[in-house]
Design a protein around this motif. Structure first.
Motif, PDB file in Angstrom:
ATOM      1  N   ASP A 130       0.854  -1.183   0.000  1.00 60.62           N
ATOM      2  CA  ASP A 130       0.000   0.000   0.000  1.00 60.62           C
ATOM      3  C   ASP A 130       0.894   1.239   0.000  1.00 60.62           C
ATOM      4  N   ARG A 131       0.591   2.210  -0.847  1.00 59.56           N
ATOM      5  CA  ARG A 131       1.460   3.375  -1.001  1.00 59.56           C
ATOM      6  C   ARG A 131       1.573   4.193   0.282  1.00 59.56           C
ATOM      7  N   ARG A 132       0.620   4.062   1.180  1.00 59.82           N
ATOM      8  CA  ARG A 132       0.704   4.793   2.452  1.00 59.82           C
ATOM      9  C   ARG A 132       0.984   3.859   3.622  1.00 59.82           C
ATOM     10  N   LEU A 133       0.331   2.700   3.651  1.00 61.79           N
ATOM     11  CA  LEU A 133       0.416   1.805   4.805  1.00 61.79           C
ATOM     12  C   LEU A 133       1.605   0.859   4.736  1.00 61.79           C
ATOM     13  N   GLY A 134       2.230   0.741   3.560  1.00 64.63           N
ATOM     14  CA  GLY A 134       3.369  -0.151   3.419  1.00 64.63           C
ATOM     15  C   GLY A 134       2.955  -1.582   3.122  1.00 64.63           C
ATOM     16  N   GLU A 135       3.815  -2.537   3.492  1.00 62.67           N
ATOM     17  CA  GLU A 135       3.549  -3.943   3.201  1.00 62.67           C
ATOM     18  C   GLU A 135       2.385  -4.466   4.040  1.00 62.67           C
ATOM     19  N   GLN A 136       1.467  -5.174   3.379  1.00 58.43           N
ATOM     20  CA  GLN A 136       0.274  -5.712   4.026  1.00 58.43           C
ATOM     21  C   GLN A 136       0.131  -7.188   3.667  1.00 58.43           C
ATOM     22  N   THR A 137      -0.375  -7.971   4.607  1.00 58.50           N
ATOM     23  CA  THR A 137      -0.619  -9.388   4.341  1.00 58.50           C
ATOM     24  C   THR A 137      -1.933  -9.815   4.974  1.00 58.50           C
ATOM     25  N   GLN A 138      -2.540 -10.832   4.383  1.00 60.96           N
ATOM     26  CA  GLN A 138      -3.745 -11.423   4.975  1.00 60.96           C
ATOM     27  C   GLN A 138      -3.901 -12.853   4.465  1.00 60.96           C
ATOM     28  N   LEU A 184     -11.304   0.647   4.045  1.00 65.56           N
ATOM     29  CA  LEU A 184     -11.496  -0.319   2.965  1.00 65.56           C
ATOM     30  C   LEU A 184     -10.249  -1.156   2.689  1.00 65.56           C
ATOM     31  N   ALA A 185      -9.174  -0.911   3.421  1.00 59.38           N
ATOM     32  CA  ALA A 185      -7.942  -1.674   3.186  1.00 59.38           C
ATOM     33  C   ALA A 185      -8.167  -3.162   3.387  1.00 59.38           C
ATOM     34  N   ASP A 186      -9.007  -3.524   4.331  1.00 53.02           N
ATOM     35  CA  ASP A 186      -9.264  -4.925   4.638  1.00 53.02           C
ATOM     36  C   ASP A 186      -9.940  -5.658   3.479  1.00 53.02           C
ATOM     37  N   ASN A 187     -10.560  -4.916   2.566  1.00 57.01           N
ATOM     38  CA  ASN A 187     -11.199  -5.529   1.403  1.00 57.01           C
ATOM     39  C   ASN A 187     -10.203  -5.887   0.303  1.00 57.01           C
ATOM     40  N   THR A 188      -9.036  -5.274   0.333  1.00 60.57           N
ATOM     41  CA  THR A 188      -8.095  -5.401  -0.771  1.00 60.57           C
ATOM     42  C   THR A 188      -7.716  -6.851  -1.073  1.00 60.57           C
ATOM     43  N   THR A 215      -4.367  -5.996 -11.466  1.00 61.51           N
ATOM     44  CA  THR A 215      -4.475  -5.486 -10.097  1.00 61.51           C
ATOM     45  C   THR A 215      -3.989  -4.041 -10.061  1.00 61.51           C
ATOM     46  N   PRO A 216      -4.848  -3.110  -9.644  1.00 63.90           N
ATOM     47  CA  PRO A 216      -4.420  -1.710  -9.550  1.00 63.90           C
ATOM     48  C   PRO A 216      -3.415  -1.514  -8.411  1.00 63.90           C
ATOM     49  N   ILE A 217      -2.843  -0.333  -8.363  1.00 66.34           N
ATOM     50  CA  ILE A 217      -1.986   0.093  -7.257  1.00 66.34           C
ATOM     51  C   ILE A 217      -2.887   0.744  -6.207  1.00 66.34           C
ATOM     52  N   TYR A 218      -2.688   0.391  -4.942  1.00 65.00           N
ATOM     53  CA  TYR A 218      -3.593   0.838  -3.877  1.00 65.00           C
ATOM     54  C   TYR A 218      -2.931   1.854  -2.949  1.00 65.00           C
ATOM     55  N   GLN A 219      -3.754   2.784  -2.485  1.00 61.99           N
ATOM     56  CA  GLN A 219      -3.352   3.699  -1.414  1.00 61.99           C
ATOM     57  C   GLN A 219      -4.580   3.982  -0.556  1.00 61.99           C
ATOM     58  N   HIS A 220      -4.440   3.780   0.746  1.00 59.50           N
ATOM     59  CA  HIS A 220      -5.557   3.996   1.667  1.00 59.50           C
ATOM     60  C   HIS A 220      -5.269   5.198   2.552  1.00 59.50           C
ATOM     61  N   THR A 221      -6.183   6.146   2.527  1.00 61.15           N
ATOM     62  CA  THR A 221      -5.973   7.454   3.150  1.00 61.15           C
ATOM     63  C   THR A 221      -6.486   7.488   4.590  1.00 61.15           C
ATOM     64  N   PRO A 222      -6.028   8.456   5.389  1.00 60.90           N
ATOM     65  CA  PRO A 222      -6.514   8.583   6.765  1.00 60.90           C
ATOM     66  C   PRO A 222      -8.012   8.844   6.796  1.00 60.90           C
TER      67      PRO A 222
END
Length: 296
Positions: A162-170, A212-216, A230-237
């Motif tokens: 994520d361009r703001r949150l960094g590396e994400q995993t689920q 909405l990050a949890d939906n990614t 797959t688009p590039i994601y960024q989740h805002t405050p």
């Protein structure tokens, strides 16, 4: 002419007017598109028709226009795109990746309790795969919904940057389970609709609220199975209310005051780190995306 390297979108649900939080999301996506010399589109996500308020779509478009946020093409409405969603579902069924489910929410809750599963993640129940074909299927129950069969091997972890949150995993199988892509009431689920629409509109970058990050991961899995980019994601405050929860229509957020659009833009901009002393909407917007372009 080749497509632009950046296509972004703002996708409001017409369940009421925009509020301060939704303006932040709209502005963030608009500014990012302009900073990348890209296109900015609007999609009205009215697939959940029982929650939609008549006329709210036009009110939202008027609010955005008052703030100078104009799309580069006419808005798209999800309620008019059911045939595309059905094609995607048919593709998943044919590939053995989607199956009918007859479970009620109470059935799922009892199954969770019987397995001693911990408190549901974010209030959602993890689906235990009761109606999976390899577990006997419906067993005589009527079809209520259609679910995506989520890979559940130990290595099946969705990872993204994520361009703001960094590396994400689920790990979807453990944290979500097989999720609904067509609802029991016959309506299309958000996860399937948004993936199909993003691909159809050529969306390359998604800028949206952090809630909405949890939906990614679910959307990324659908993209992979449907053969979509797959688009590039960024989740805002998020804008928080007095109760420290996300500002929303459900908790009484006030409608955005477009009688003073410059004030509203300045307030939204502060949360996004945009500083401008311009004294008109057009000048403020021009400075906002130039600032972001310089800080990319």
């Amino acid at each position: 002419m080749s497509a632009p390297p950046y296509v972004g979108r703002f996708a409001p649900s017409p369940t009421g007017p925009l509020h301060a939080g939704s303006l932040v999301a709209a502005l963030a996506s608009w500014v990012d598109a302009r900073a990348h010399d890209g296109q900015w589109l609007i999609r009205i996500e009215d697939v959940d028709t029982p929650r939609c308020v008549p006329g709210a779509d036009q009110l939202i478009l008027q609010q955005l226009a008052a703030c100078g946020l104009l799309p580069d093409a006419p808005p798209v409405y999800q309620s008019q795109r059911g045939a595309l969603y059905q094609q995607a579902l048919d593709q998943l069924i044919a590939a053995g990746q989607a199956y009918p489910c007859g479970c009620t929410r109470s059935d799922i809750a009892r199954a969770n309790a019987s397995m001693g599963w911990a408190k549901p993640r974010h209030g959602d129940l993890v689906y235990p795969g009761t109606c999976r074909p390899d577990r006997g299927g419906l067993k005589g129950k009527p079809v209520r919904a259609w679910r995506l069969q989520v890979p559940d091997a130990p290595h099946d972890v969705i990872t993204w940057h994520d361009r703001r949150l960094g590396e994400q995993t689920q790990h979807l199988a453990r944290e979500v389970g097989d999720f609904v892509i067509k609802r029991a009431d016959g309506l299309w689920a958000y996860q399937l609709a948004v993936v199909v629409d993003d691909a159809a509109q050529g969306i390359t970058h998604i800028v949206r609220g952090e809630d909405l990050a949890d939906n990614t991961p679910r959307q990324m899995l659908l993209q992979r199975l449907l053969g979509l980019p797959t688009p590039i994601y960024q989740h805002t405050p998020l804008v928080l209310g007095d109760n420290a929860e996300k500002l929303s229509k459900q908790n009484g957020a006030k409608a955005l005051d477009v009688q003073a659009p410059l004030i509203a833009l300045r307030q939204a901009g502060r949360l996004l780190g945009i500083q401008s002393d311009a004294d008109t909407v057009a000048a403020w917007l021009a400075q906002s995306h130039i600032t972001k372009k310089c800080s990319r």
